[in-house]
Design a protein around this motif. Structure first.
Motif, PDB file in Angstrom:
ATOM      1  N   GLU A   2      96.010  43.843 -64.223  1.00 29.62           N
ATOM      2  CA  GLU A   2      95.205  44.821 -63.499  1.00 29.62           C
ATOM      3  C   GLU A   2      95.239  46.164 -64.215  1.00 29.62           C
ATOM      4  O   GLU A   2      96.140  46.452 -65.010  1.00 29.62           O
ATOM      5  N   LYS A  46      89.668  48.444 -59.191  1.00 29.77           N
ATOM      6  CA  LYS A  46      88.890  47.204 -59.184  1.00 29.77           C
ATOM      7  C   LYS A  46      87.693  47.400 -60.099  1.00 29.77           C
ATOM      8  O   LYS A  46      86.772  48.159 -59.799  1.00 29.77           O
ATOM      9  N   SER A 103      93.455  36.082 -68.987  1.00 25.27           N
ATOM     10  CA  SER A 103      94.014  36.364 -67.661  1.00 25.27           C
ATOM     11  C   SER A 103      94.977  35.271 -67.229  1.00 25.27           C
ATOM     12  O   SER A 103      96.048  35.553 -66.667  1.00 25.27           O
ATOM     13  N   ASP A 112      91.476  33.602 -59.410  1.00 25.79           N
ATOM     14  CA  ASP A 112      91.444  35.071 -59.494  1.00 25.79           C
ATOM     15  C   ASP A 112      90.833  35.527 -60.818  1.00 25.79           C
ATOM     16  O   ASP A 112      90.094  36.525 -60.865  1.00 25.79           O
ATOM     17  N   SER A 115      87.191  35.175 -60.477  1.00 33.01           N
ATOM     18  CA  SER A 115      86.675  36.212 -59.575  1.00 33.01           C
ATOM     19  C   SER A 115      86.537  37.549 -60.290  1.00 33.01           C
ATOM     20  O   SER A 115      85.617  38.329 -60.003  1.00 33.01           O
ATOM     21  N   ASP A 116      87.441  37.824 -61.237  1.00 32.67           N
ATOM     22  CA  ASP A 116      87.395  39.080 -61.989  1.00 32.67           C
ATOM     23  C   ASP A 116      86.203  39.154 -62.941  1.00 32.67           C
ATOM     24  O   ASP A 116      85.928  40.233 -63.492  1.00 32.67           O
TER      25      ASP A 116
END
Length: 398
Positions: A2, A46, A103, A112, A115-116
């Motif tokens: 992140e 985000k 990732s 996830d 989704s990113d």
């Protein structure tokens, strides 16, 4: 991995701020500590990627590759590496798969990581993979989703190919009228100028011909403006809602859309429910795959009914936009305890019915367009021949 916006201080009390990538806040603290800084506060950012949605056949290939590779005993990281290095995929798609690989290598779950990537992958697939990660059956779910998107792609291709001939007829109709108005009719203008009073049909034809020939750019500009205005209007929720409702009411097209929306919803709900996802979550996800705002909005009441203990079949029956076959199949599935099988069965039936309805609609559109073309060409021929024939008659009577 992140991205965090942080504030930190060093040993002298000097403040620092900026952004840094880390797995979590503890990892961020360690990274800053290596630079002799102490973390004061941090906020995860985000980052929304504006990526074009992958096509259904691309998603099917992606799922199939993951399912087959995992099924053969290859690790997920190795499978993603093989997929990202495939020479047959485009560079933009390769970049998406490479980001996912990075990732996952950093410890992020596959769902996830997908989704990113913004809108590259549909929510349905992400939620199915998230469920598979919990259940430990990623290979089976991947192959199931490959089959799902294969069917979705084939249905879209059938609809597209069925409309090819009507589109060609439409282009030919416009081209024929443009050539006649812009080139053929003006050849008769000098002849018509020598005549007296022309019939009203001929005067209308000459007026249209002069406009097309001298003001063609106005027609092109009007078409462009109309297209832009339509696109802007479709961004207004109430207008989009009204248009989506109209799609269900138009003769021939409305019943076909109902069948297609029913098949899409049933297939999605079946895939989600068979993966063990709770029915309320299934409905929340499946409503977004119908691609009709009018139907989607009605699911607020459906979800409220099911949440309060009502039957799914009765709740779905209240939706204006699905065929009654769906309600009957769900009712049988509820009573027999095989809801996922009944949903799959009705989805297969609806896809077949949509193909039949599409062929029926095309068989109606083709003669209608041919008749329209014949009427227009006939009007032009009459408007041209009538004054010429009238002049010959007046010469013969002299």
């Amino acid at each position: 991995m992140e991205t965090f916006r942080y504030k930190a201080k060093d040993e002298t009390g000097k403040e620092y701020s900026g952004t840094m990538q880390a797995v979590d806040e503890n990892d961020l603290h360690k990274r800053l500590r290596n630079d002799n800084k102490y973390l004061v506060s941090a906020k995860a950012l985000k980052i929304v990627k504006h990526v074009k949605r992958l096509k259904a056949n691309q998603i099917a290939d992606y799922c199939r590759n993951i399912g087959q590779l995992l099924g053969s005993g290859i690790t997920l990281v190795r499978a993603l590496k093989i997929i990202s290095e495939d020479e047959s995929i485009k560079e933009k798609d390769r970049a998406i798969y490479a980001d996912i690989l990075k990732s996952v290598q950093s410890g992020m779950p596959l769902s996830d990581a997908m989704s990113d990537e913004g809108s590259a992958f549909p929510p349905l697939l992400i939620n199915m993979f998230r469920s598979a990660e919990t259940a430990g059956n990623m290979d089976k779910v991947s192959l199931q989703m490959a089959s799902y998107y294969d069917k979705e792609y084939r249905l879209a291709k059938k609809i597209s190919s069925s409309l090819t001939y009507p589109k060609i007829l439409g282009v030919l109709l416009v081209a024929v009228v443009a050539i006649i108005m812009g080139y053929v009719v003006p050849q008769f203008k000098s002849l018509f100028d020598t005549m007296g009073t022309l019939p009203i049909a001929t005067r209308m034809l000459l007026g249209l011909s002069n406009f097309v020939k001298s003001k063609w750019y106005v027609i092109v500009l009007f078409a462009i403006v109309a297209f832009v205005v339509f696109k802007v209007l479709m961004t207004i929720p109430n207008i989009k809602l009204a248009v989506d409702k109209l799609k269900l009411k138009i003769p021939l097209i409305g019943p076909l859309n109902r069948i297609i929306f029913t098949a899409r919803f049933a297939r999605t709900l079946s895939s989600l429910y068979s993966a063990g996802i709770p029915i309320l979550a299934c409905l929340e996800i499946a409503r977004t795959t119908v691609d009709n705002r009018y139907i989607e909005k009605q699911f607020d009441e459906v979800i409220a009914t099911v949440k309060s203990g009502g039957n799914l079949s009765a709740a779905i029956d209240s939706v204006d936009g699905f065929t009654k076959k769906l309600t009957s199949s769900i009712l049988v599935g509820e009573e027999s305890g095989s809801l996922d099988n009944m949903l799959t069965s009705i989805a297969d039936q609806m896809e077949y019915d949509s193909e039949v309805a599409m062929n029926r609609m095309v068989s109606f559109i083709e003669p209608v367009m041919i008749i329209i073309m014949a009427v227009m060409v006939g009007f032009i021929m009459i408007a041209v021949i009538k004054p010429i024939y009238g002049s010959y008659q007046s010469i013969a009577t002299q």
